[in-house]
Design an enzyme around this catalytic site. Structure first.
Site, short mmCIF file in Angstrom:
data_model
loop_
_atom_site.label_atom_id
_atom_site.label_comp_id
_atom_site.label_asym_id
_atom_site.label_seq_id
_atom_site.Cartn_x
_atom_site.Cartn_y
_atom_site.Cartn_z
N GLU A 197 0.83 -1.21 0.00
CA GLU A 197 0.00 0.00 0.00
C GLU A 197 0.85 1.25 0.00
O GLU A 197 0.56 2.23 0.69
CB GLU A 197 -0.99 0.03 1.18
CG GLU A 197 -2.28 -0.69 0.86
CD GLU A 197 -3.46 -0.25 1.73
OE1 GLU A 197 -4.14 -1.15 2.24
OE2 GLU A 197 -3.73 0.96 1.89
N TYR A 200 -6.69 4.45 -8.52
CA TYR A 200 -6.16 3.83 -7.30
C TYR A 200 -5.05 2.85 -7.65
O TYR A 200 -5.29 1.81 -8.25
CB TYR A 200 -7.25 3.11 -6.50
CG TYR A 200 -6.68 2.62 -5.19
CD1 TYR A 200 -6.66 3.44 -4.06
CD2 TYR A 200 -6.09 1.36 -5.11
CE1 TYR A 200 -6.08 3.01 -2.89
CE2 TYR A 200 -5.51 0.93 -3.93
CZ TYR A 200 -5.51 1.76 -2.83
OH TYR A 200 -4.92 1.34 -1.66
N GLU A 240 -1.10 1.10 -6.28
CA GLU A 240 -0.16 0.84 -5.19
C GLU A 240 1.12 0.27 -5.75
O GLU A 240 1.13 -0.32 -6.82
CB GLU A 240 -0.74 -0.22 -4.23
CG GLU A 240 -2.00 0.17 -3.51
CD GLU A 240 -2.51 -0.96 -2.62
OE1 GLU A 240 -1.79 -1.95 -2.42
OE2 GLU A 240 -3.64 -0.83 -2.14
N HIS A 255 -0.67 -8.29 -2.23
CA HIS A 255 -1.70 -7.63 -1.46
C HIS A 255 -2.99 -7.89 -2.22
O HIS A 255 -3.23 -7.29 -3.27
CB HIS A 255 -1.43 -6.12 -1.33
CG HIS A 255 -2.53 -5.39 -0.63
ND1 HIS A 255 -2.79 -4.05 -0.84
CD2 HIS A 255 -3.45 -5.81 0.27
CE1 HIS A 255 -3.83 -3.69 -0.09
NE2 HIS A 255 -4.24 -4.73 0.59
N ASP A 310 -0.21 -9.04 2.67
CA ASP A 310 -1.58 -8.93 3.17
C ASP A 310 -2.48 -9.71 2.23
O ASP A 310 -2.93 -9.19 1.22
CB ASP A 310 -1.98 -7.45 3.24
CG ASP A 310 -3.43 -7.27 3.67
OD1 ASP A 310 -4.08 -8.28 4.04
OD2 ASP A 310 -3.92 -6.13 3.62
N ASP A 365 -2.58 -11.18 7.25
CA ASP A 365 -1.21 -11.12 6.72
C ASP A 365 -0.53 -12.47 6.92
O ASP A 365 -0.62 -13.07 8.00
CB ASP A 365 -0.44 -10.00 7.43
CG ASP A 365 -1.13 -8.66 7.24
OD1 ASP A 365 -0.69 -7.90 6.35
OD2 ASP A 365 -2.12 -8.39 7.95
N HIS A 372 -2.49 -2.49 10.13
CA HIS A 372 -1.96 -3.86 10.19
C HIS A 372 -0.69 -3.90 11.04
O HIS A 372 0.06 -2.91 11.08
CB HIS A 372 -1.56 -4.35 8.80
CG HIS A 372 -2.71 -4.66 7.90
ND1 HIS A 372 -3.09 -5.94 7.58
CD2 HIS A 372 -3.58 -3.85 7.26
CE1 HIS A 372 -4.13 -5.91 6.78
NE2 HIS A 372 -4.46 -4.65 6.56
#
Ligand SMILES: *[C@@H]1O[C@H](CO)[C@@H](O)[C@H](O)[C@H]1NC(C)=O
Length: 308
Positions: free
Chosen positions: A62, A101, A103, A158, A192, A237, A277
């Site tokens: 992220e 969006y 990452e 992720h 994650d 995770d 997290h």
């Protein structure tokens, strides 16, 4: 009585040797919207530095560093906080289905204990699993001469919560691809995974080859909380190791979340400013471990011989 206590002593010497050398740590941390606003908060970046400098290799997820400034600033902090090591990073492109969006996966690592020997961005239109992932794995091969395993590959992921089942299953194909491509069995998958609670229903688990296949070791125990909020308790995770050889070079029971809220005495709100997290971590055995074990055994036998 006396001989047995000497025996115990030399055995303990051997064990201490093992523990002393077993300090190679691999971590995976979802930083929850890491970007410029986070790196500007000095308390947050200080906590991040404390957490990340525990690790020889740390996968950050992220990372939303639009201008490409936050990661270099984080690295500056790490290098100032822990001058005993030098930290650098290798990062993926910005990944995501929509340009609104995206990452990045970023691996931060110590240059004195690890080096990168290969990297590969898994493409997003492979035959058979057309566009399986929102964030295709950015796969990195590392060399770590001081570990027992010496060389290993990390596959980060992720997952997108609503597609967790499909994405975790598709990771199995990624694993097979990497094994063939780099002719290696020493592969770890980490990140994650959203692999719990509402996102991975019990009834769907049998459809996830990453869970059902032989030769894969899920190291973070079920029912371990990897989330900061006291209102949630989910094992999102994960760290999964492929192959018996790799599994044997992991320090037994070392895989766990790192509860930084407790370790650094933060309130829940202070911890949530850092992330929602906990990082998950695992220790690899050092190259010297076998040697110190045999020294311990040798000492024990020697003492035994002297006394009988
Ligand atoms: C879930 O996967 C499908 C493709 O299998 C994709 O079309 C959809 O956009 C994915 N959802 C998200 C939120 O990424």
């Amino acid at each position: 009585m006396k001989s047995s206590s000497l025996l115990l002593l030399s055995f303990l010497l051997g064990v201490c040797g093992v523990q002393g050398a077993s300090s190679f740590r691999i971590c995976a941390f979802n930083l929850h919207h890491f970007g410029e606003s986070k790196v500007k908060k000095s308390n947050v970046v200080h906590t991040l530095a404390r957490i990340i400098t525990r690790c020889d290799v740390c996968l950050l997820q992220e990372v939303r560093d639009m201008k490409g400034k936050a990661v270099p600033q984080l690295l500056d902090h790490l290098n100032r906080y822990d001058p005993d090591h030098e930290y650098t990073s290798v990062a993926s492109e910005r990944l995501g289905r929509s340009s609104a969006y995206q990452e990045q996966y970023v691996f931060v690592y110590r240059t004195d204990t690890v080096s990168v020997t290969g990297q590969y961005q898994y493409p997003d239109d492979r035959e058979g699993d057309v566009d399986a992932f929102s964030r295709e794995p950015f796969i990195v091969r590392f060399k770590a001469p001081k570990t027992d395993i010496k060389e290993f590959v990390l596959i980060p992921q992720h997952t997108t919560p609503i597609n967790t089942t499909k994405e975790l299953d598709a990771l199995y194909d990624v694993l097979q691809h990497v094994r063939k491509m780099w002719k290696t069995e020493n592969v770890m998958l980490l990140g994650d995974f959203n692999a719990d609670c509402g996102y991975l229903a019990k009834k769907n688990r049998k459809h996830v080859r990453l869970l059902t296949a032989r030769n894969l070791y899920w190291l973070i125990p079920e029912k371990t909380d990897t989330t900061v909020r006291s209102s949630t308790s989910c094992t999102y995770d994960r760290i999964v190791v492929h192959g018996e050889r790799f599994a044997r070079s992991v320090v037994p029971t070392s895989a766990a979340p790192f509860n930084f809220q407790q370790a650094y005495r933060l309130s829940e709100d202070q911890a949530l400013e850092v992330s929602d997290h906990y990082p998950v971590e695992v220790l690899l055995k050092g190259a010297a471990d076998r040697v110190s074990l045999s020294v311990g055994t040798f000492l024990s036998l020697f003492v035994l011989k002297m006394l009988t």
